[in-house]
Motif scaffolding. Structure first.
Motif, PDB file in Angstrom:
ATOM      1  N   MET A  25      46.006  -0.153  44.795  1.00 15.35           N
ATOM      2  CA  MET A  25      44.858  -0.747  44.156  1.00 15.35           C
ATOM      3  C   MET A  25      45.270  -1.292  42.788  1.00 15.35           C
ATOM      4  O   MET A  25      46.032  -0.670  42.068  1.00 15.35           O
ATOM      5  N   VAL A  26      44.715  -2.422  42.422  1.00 14.08           N
ATOM      6  CA  VAL A  26      44.990  -3.052  41.132  1.00 14.08           C
ATOM      7  C   VAL A  26      43.656  -3.343  40.458  1.00 14.08           C
ATOM      8  O   VAL A  26      42.720  -3.825  41.088  1.00 14.08           O
ATOM      9  N   THR A  27      43.591  -3.031  39.162  1.00 11.52           N
ATOM     10  CA  THR A  27      42.401  -3.358  38.374  1.00 11.52           C
ATOM     11  C   THR A  27      42.842  -3.893  37.016  1.00 11.52           C
ATOM     12  O   THR A  27      43.897  -3.513  36.504  1.00 11.52           O
ATOM     13  N   THR A  28      42.050  -4.792  36.463  1.00  8.04           N
ATOM     14  CA  THR A  28      42.376  -5.368  35.162  1.00  8.04           C
ATOM     15  C   THR A  28      41.175  -5.225  34.228  1.00  8.04           C
ATOM     16  O   THR A  28      40.028  -5.227  34.666  1.00  8.04           O
ATOM     17  N   TYR A  29      41.460  -5.097  32.948  1.00  5.79           N
ATOM     18  CA  TYR A  29      40.418  -5.010  31.926  1.00  5.79           C
ATOM     19  C   TYR A  29      41.042  -5.308  30.576  1.00  5.79           C
ATOM     20  O   TYR A  29      42.255  -5.433  30.448  1.00  5.79           O
ATOM     21  N   GLU A  30      40.192  -5.407  29.567  1.00  8.02           N
ATOM     22  CA  GLU A  30      40.633  -5.669  28.209  1.00  8.02           C
ATOM     23  C   GLU A  30      40.510  -4.378  27.398  1.00  8.02           C
ATOM     24  O   GLU A  30      39.436  -3.790  27.314  1.00  8.02           O
ATOM     25  N   LEU A  31      41.619  -3.925  26.828  1.00 11.76           N
ATOM     26  CA  LEU A  31      41.638  -2.728  25.997  1.00 11.76           C
ATOM     27  C   LEU A  31      41.395  -3.145  24.551  1.00 11.76           C
ATOM     28  O   LEU A  31      42.121  -3.966  24.006  1.00 11.76           O
ATOM     29  N   THR A  32      40.365  -2.565  23.947  1.00 15.87           N
ATOM     30  CA  THR A  32      39.992  -2.940  22.583  1.00 15.87           C
ATOM     31  C   THR A  32      40.350  -1.830  21.599  1.00 15.87           C
ATOM     32  O   THR A  32      40.727  -0.727  21.993  1.00 15.87           O
ATOM     33  N   LEU A  33      40.170  -2.124  20.331  1.00 16.12           N
ATOM     34  CA  LEU A  33      40.391  -1.134  19.283  1.00 16.12           C
ATOM     35  C   LEU A  33      39.454   0.056  19.456  1.00 16.12           C
ATOM     36  O   LEU A  33      39.844   1.197  19.227  1.00 16.12           O
ATOM     37  N   GLU A  34      38.227  -0.196  19.903  1.00 15.30           N
ATOM     38  CA  GLU A  34      37.273   0.893  20.125  1.00 15.30           C
ATOM     39  C   GLU A  34      37.761   1.822  21.236  1.00 15.30           C
ATOM     40  O   GLU A  34      37.601   3.042  21.157  1.00 15.30           O
ATOM     41  N   ASP A  35      38.357   1.249  22.283  1.00 11.46           N
ATOM     42  CA  ASP A  35      38.910   2.066  23.369  1.00 11.46           C
ATOM     43  C   ASP A  35      40.047   2.944  22.856  1.00 11.46           C
ATOM     44  O   ASP A  35      40.124   4.134  23.165  1.00 11.46           O
ATOM     45  N   PHE A  36      40.923   2.358  22.057  1.00  8.49           N
ATOM     46  CA  PHE A  36      42.045   3.126  21.518  1.00  8.49           C
ATOM     47  C   PHE A  36      41.554   4.181  20.533  1.00  8.49           C
ATOM     48  O   PHE A  36      42.085   5.293  20.478  1.00  8.49           O
ATOM     49  N   SER A  37      40.512   3.867  19.764  1.00 13.16           N
ATOM     50  CA  SER A  37      39.931   4.851  18.845  1.00 13.16           C
ATOM     51  C   SER A  37      39.328   6.024  19.610  1.00 13.16           C
ATOM     52  O   SER A  37      39.406   7.167  19.162  1.00 13.16           O
ATOM     53  N   ALA A  38      38.727   5.748  20.764  1.00  9.33           N
ATOM     54  CA  ALA A  38      38.189   6.833  21.599  1.00  9.33           C
ATOM     55  C   ALA A  38      39.321   7.749  22.061  1.00  9.33           C
ATOM     56  O   ALA A  38      39.167   8.973  22.098  1.00  9.33           O
ATOM     57  N   PHE A  39      40.469   7.153  22.399  1.00  5.17           N
ATOM     58  CA  PHE A  39      41.638   7.963  22.781  1.00  5.17           C
ATOM     59  C   PHE A  39      42.102   8.812  21.598  1.00  5.17           C
ATOM     60  O   PHE A  39      42.392  10.004  21.749  1.00  5.17           O
ATOM     61  N   GLN A  40      42.186   8.214  20.413  1.00  2.00           N
ATOM     62  CA  GLN A  40      42.609   8.968  19.233  1.00  2.00           C
ATOM     63  C   GLN A  40      41.650  10.128  18.957  1.00  2.00           C
ATOM     64  O   GLN A  40      42.078  11.228  18.626  1.00  2.00           O
ATOM     65  N   ASN A  41      40.365   9.882  19.113  1.00  4.86           N
ATOM     66  CA  ASN A  41      39.368  10.931  18.913  1.00  4.86           C
ATOM     67  C   ASN A  41      39.569  12.060  19.924  1.00  4.86           C
ATOM     68  O   ASN A  41      39.504  13.244  19.575  1.00  4.86           O
ATOM     69  N   ASP A  42      39.822  11.717  21.168  1.00 10.10           N
ATOM     70  CA  ASP A  42      40.073  12.730  22.189  1.00 10.10           C
ATOM     71  C   ASP A  42      41.325  13.529  21.859  1.00 10.10           C
ATOM     72  O   ASP A  42      41.339  14.754  21.966  1.00 10.10           O
ATOM     73  N   MET A  43      42.362  12.832  21.433  1.00  9.50           N
ATOM     74  CA  MET A  43      43.630  13.497  21.122  1.00  9.50           C
ATOM     75  C   MET A  43      43.479  14.443  19.922  1.00  9.50           C
ATOM     76  O   MET A  43      44.054  15.530  19.908  1.00  9.50           O
ATOM     77  N   ILE A  44      42.686  14.059  18.935  1.00  7.70           N
ATOM     78  CA  ILE A  44      42.460  14.914  17.769  1.00  7.70           C
ATOM     79  C   ILE A  44      41.878  16.263  18.193  1.00  7.70           C
ATOM     80  O   ILE A  44      42.241  17.297  17.654  1.00  7.70           O
ATOM     81  N   HIS A  45      41.001  16.248  19.178  1.00  7.73           N
ATOM     82  CA  HIS A  45      40.324  17.473  19.579  1.00  7.73           C
ATOM     83  C   HIS A  45      41.066  18.283  20.632  1.00  7.73           C
ATOM     84  O   HIS A  45      40.710  19.437  20.871  1.00  7.73           O
ATOM     85  N   HIS A  46      42.086  17.700  21.274  1.00  7.86           N
ATOM     86  CA  HIS A  46      42.733  18.415  22.377  1.00  7.86           C
ATOM     87  C   HIS A  46      44.230  18.640  22.228  1.00  7.86           C
ATOM     88  O   HIS A  46      44.799  19.419  22.989  1.00  7.86           O
ATOM     89  N   SER A  47      44.889  17.986  21.290  1.00 14.10           N
ATOM     90  CA  SER A  47      46.346  18.136  21.227  1.00 14.10           C
ATOM     91  C   SER A  47      46.751  19.256  20.268  1.00 14.10           C
ATOM     92  O   SER A  47      46.125  19.472  19.234  1.00 14.10           O
TER      93      SER A  47
END
Length: 190
Positions: free
Chosen positions: A1-23
């Motif tokens: 399966m292949v899917t495409t999308y646009e990764l934005t700064l908000e998406d990356f910030s959500a990842f950083q927020n998740d990492m802050i709380h779990h790493s």
């Protein structure tokens, strides 16, 4: 399966927020930050005591009171500084990333039987990352994202609701992840 999308700064910030709380790395950073923030808190209490009680007769009494109030300030304001760590860190990261002007990125995810391949394109820069299913350490998800961690501070960011990803693709992604990931899924509460 292949899917495409646009990764934005908000998406990356959500990842950083998740990492802050779990790493573990960020738990150590927060611990060190809190230890060093006790110094200005203690100093604030010390200065406040000197201003509030300028004329104490005994030097020893003055030292004990200023030391005690300094410690009290440090203890009482510690929870506030603990809660401020994540927003300050995210603000700093967002500020740095905005200056780099690398957003948005076009992402193409390809799911195969052995791995997930992510191709990121920004202008003339192409980056391909292949992550074997067995290398995915953990999965955290919330109502908007899935984060497939393959290192302590690296993850594939898969938005759940994003322009370009249909509900049928979302269902297929869910099915593929359930099939290949034998790690325990953690649901984010943040």
């Amino acid at each position: 399966m292949v899917t495409t999308y646009e990764l934005t700064l908000e998406d990356f910030s959500a990842f950083q927020n998740d990492m802050i709380h779990h790493s573990d790395q960020h738990k150590r950073i927060r611990s060190v930050w809190l230890k060093y923030m006790n110094i200005p808190l203690f100093a604030l209490g010390f200065i406040a005591t000197i201003l509030l009680f300028p004329n104490l007769e005994s030097t020893m009494t003055r030292l004990l009171i200023t030391f005690g109030i300094g410690m009290l300030f440090a203890l009482l304001l510690r929870p506030l500084f603990k809660d401020l760590h994540a927003p300050l860190y995210l603000w700093q990261i967002r500020r740095t990333l905005k200056k780099q002007n690398v957003w948005p990125k076009d992402i193409k995810l390809q799911f195969s039987e052995t791995h997930v391949e992510m191709q990121a394109v920004r202008g003339s820069i192409h980056r391909t990352t292949q992550v074997p299913w067995t290398s995915i350490l953990r999965v955290y998800q919330d109502e908007s994202y899935r984060f497939l961690y393959y290192e302590e501070d690296e993850a594939l960011i898969i938005p759940k609701m994003k322009d370009g990803i249909t509900e049928v693709e979302q269902s297929e992604i869910d099915r593929i992840l359930e099939k290949h990931l034998h790690t325990e899924k953690h649901t984010s509460s943040t």
